[in-house]
Design an enzyme around this catalytic site. Structure first.
Site, PDB file in Angstrom:
ATOM      1  N   ASP A  75       0.795   9.656 -72.942  1.00 10.03           N
ATOM      2  CA  ASP A  75       1.980   8.791 -72.377  1.00 10.03           C
ATOM      3  C   ASP A  75       1.234   7.449 -72.132  1.00 10.03           C
ATOM      4  O   ASP A  75       1.886   6.630 -71.704  1.00 10.03           O
ATOM      5  CB  ASP A  75       2.600   9.400 -71.185  1.00 10.03           C
ATOM      6  N   LYS A 108       8.091   5.529 -65.728  1.00  8.07           N
ATOM      7  CA  LYS A 108       8.673   5.603 -66.965  1.00  8.07           C
ATOM      8  C   LYS A 108       9.916   6.505 -67.221  1.00  8.07           C
ATOM      9  O   LYS A 108       9.749   7.649 -66.462  1.00  8.07           O
ATOM     10  CB  LYS A 108       7.326   6.163 -68.008  1.00  8.07           C
TER      11      LYS A 108
HETATM   12  O1  C5P Z   1      -1.717  13.982 -73.094  1.00  6.48           O
HETATM   13  P1  C5P Z   1      -1.375  14.892 -71.931  1.00  6.48           P
HETATM   14  O2  C5P Z   1      -2.300  15.201 -71.081  1.00  6.48           O
HETATM   15  O3  C5P Z   1      -0.378  14.128 -70.942  1.00  6.48           O
HETATM   16  O4  C5P Z   1      -0.499  16.172 -72.165  1.00  6.48           O
HETATM   17  C1  C5P Z   1      -0.114  17.145 -71.434  1.00  6.48           C
HETATM   18  C2  C5P Z   1       0.129  18.419 -72.217  1.00  6.48           C
HETATM   19  O5  C5P Z   1       1.155  18.350 -72.566  1.00  6.48           O
HETATM   20  C3  C5P Z   1      -0.498  18.777 -73.436  1.00  6.48           C
HETATM   21  O6  C5P Z   1      -1.887  19.314 -73.252  1.00  6.48           O
HETATM   22  C4  C5P Z   1       0.253  19.421 -74.344  1.00  6.48           C
HETATM   23  O7  C5P Z   1       0.361  20.625 -73.795  1.00  6.48           O
HETATM   24  C5  C5P Z   1       1.608  18.856 -73.839  1.00  6.48           C
HETATM   25  N1  C5P Z   1       2.102  17.715 -74.643  1.00  6.48           N
HETATM   26  C6  C5P Z   1       2.524  18.046 -76.034  1.00  6.48           C
HETATM   27  N2  C5P Z   1       2.974  17.152 -76.915  1.00  6.48           N
HETATM   28  C7  C5P Z   1       3.174  15.743 -76.489  1.00  6.48           C
HETATM   29  C8  C5P Z   1       2.481  15.398 -75.173  1.00  6.48           C
HETATM   30  C9  C5P Z   1       2.204  16.475 -74.402  1.00  6.48           C
HETATM   31  O8  C5P Z   1       2.630  19.243 -76.399  1.00  6.48           O
HETATM   32  N3  C5P Z   1       3.539  14.865 -77.327  1.00  6.48           N
END
Ligand code: C5P
Length: 308
Positions: free
Chosen positions: A153, A25
């Site tokens: 994502d 991606k």
């Molecule tokens: O959702 P995911 O586990 O991929 O996200 C990892 C971390 O990245 C989250 O815990 C958060 O700290 C940060 N994040 C964020 N805003 C987003 C995506 C991710 O702050 N839109």
């Protein structure tokens, strides 16, 4: 809009193995426009999917099995902590009577913690394969809801898996709009071996209320895309640079190769460069590999909306 029948869609072989590419991606642009009360950031990102990625094979088995091979297998867990296993288990918990044992094989060709969605793309591929193998008949909104519980994502990667088409992601990544017209971009992905923790990068942001992404028009040619991208940003770049100062040198090297546009993807540290044609991308990749044989360097292209 989604006339394109993607080669990414599951193909069932005689042995009922579902083989999928879990594409890289690429956040061509990523604007951070705010923050929710739960700490997640509001984004506006133009996302494309590469013709290069991990490979996942899913087949029925007598008992569950999971194996990881490939150049980056050493860097990911091969147990229940892997996002692919978490995706399998999330579906199984919801549909225990349908979830027969499965053999899942993951060939890890994408570097991990590198901003190109490897883990999310793998998990999206696993959800789509198991939805089919277990005949669950879940539609895209239902898959995205389950996916979002595994990572922000996942919804975009599910759409990338199903259609391969570029899109704009908003919210924390769950509100998706396909881009109506977009050419295939010859692209080089490069990573010097640095992995970056996404939460750490977001924590290092100094500002969280950047201007929104300019609305992408329908693009006919690569030059139009590059001209548009010049007016965009990756708002995570400055934060990532504080954690991985080598990023600046990598982008400088890309400029030396004659790239039309360069940027970091996601929270980094993988960077990409857009070229005018595939031969130029291949030459740039060869140049980078000759200088830095230990780097991850791939010449590939993004999927377009005009394929049919
Ligand atoms: O959702 P995911 O586990 O991929 O996200 C990892 C971390 O990245 C989250 O815990 C958060 O700290 C940060 N994040 C964020 N805003 C987003 C995506 C991710 O702050 N839109």
């Amino acid at each position: 809009m989604n006339r394109h029948i993607s080669p990414l869609l599951p193909r069932l072989s005689a042995r009922e193995t579902i083989s999928l590419l879990a594409p890289a991606k690429i956040n061509l642009a990523l604007h951070v426009t705010g923050r929710r009360d739960d700490g997640y950031h509001l984004l506006e990102s133009l996302v494309a999917f590469a013709a290069f990625g991990d490979q996942i094979d899913v087949s029925p088995a007598r008992q569950d099995h999971f194996a990881v091979t490939g150049p980056f297998a050493y860097a990911v867990p091969a147990d229940g902590a892997n996002l692919v296993m978490r995706a399998r288990d999330a579906l199984r918990t919801r549909f225990p009577s349908r979830a027969r044992p499965v053999d899942i094989r993951l060939e890890k060709k994408l570097p991990i913690a590198s901003g190109i969605g490897g883990g999310s793309s793998d998990a999206a591929a696993a959800l789509i394969a198991l939805n089919r193998l277990w005949a669950l008949d879940l539609d895209m909104p239902a898959l995205c809801e389950i996916g979002l519980s595994l990572g922000a994502d996942l919804p975009m990667c599910l759409h990338g898996q199903q259609t391969g088409l570029p899109l704009v992601a908003r919210g924390i990544g769950e509100a998706l709009d396909p881009v109506s017209r977009f050419p295939s971009l010859p692209i080089v992905l490069a990573n010097d071996g640095t992995g970056l923790s996404t939460p750490q990068v977001f924590q290092a942001l100094l500002r969280r209320d950047h201007p929104p992404l300019p609305s992408p028009p329908a693009f006919s040619v690569i030059e139009e895309v590059c001209a548009y991208l010049q007016g965009t940003r990756n708002d995570l770049y400055a934060a990532s640079l504080t954690l991985a100062p080598g990023l600046a040198g990598l982008l400088d090297l890309f400029v030396q190769t004659g790239a039309r546009f360069t940027q970091m993807s996601g929270s980094g540290a993988t960077c990409f460069a857009v070229f005018g044609d595939n031969a130029a991308a291949a030459r740039a990749a060869a140049f980078l590999r000759a200088r830095h044989p230990q780097w991850f360097v791939v010449a590939t292209e993004t999927r377009s909306t005009s394929e049919s």
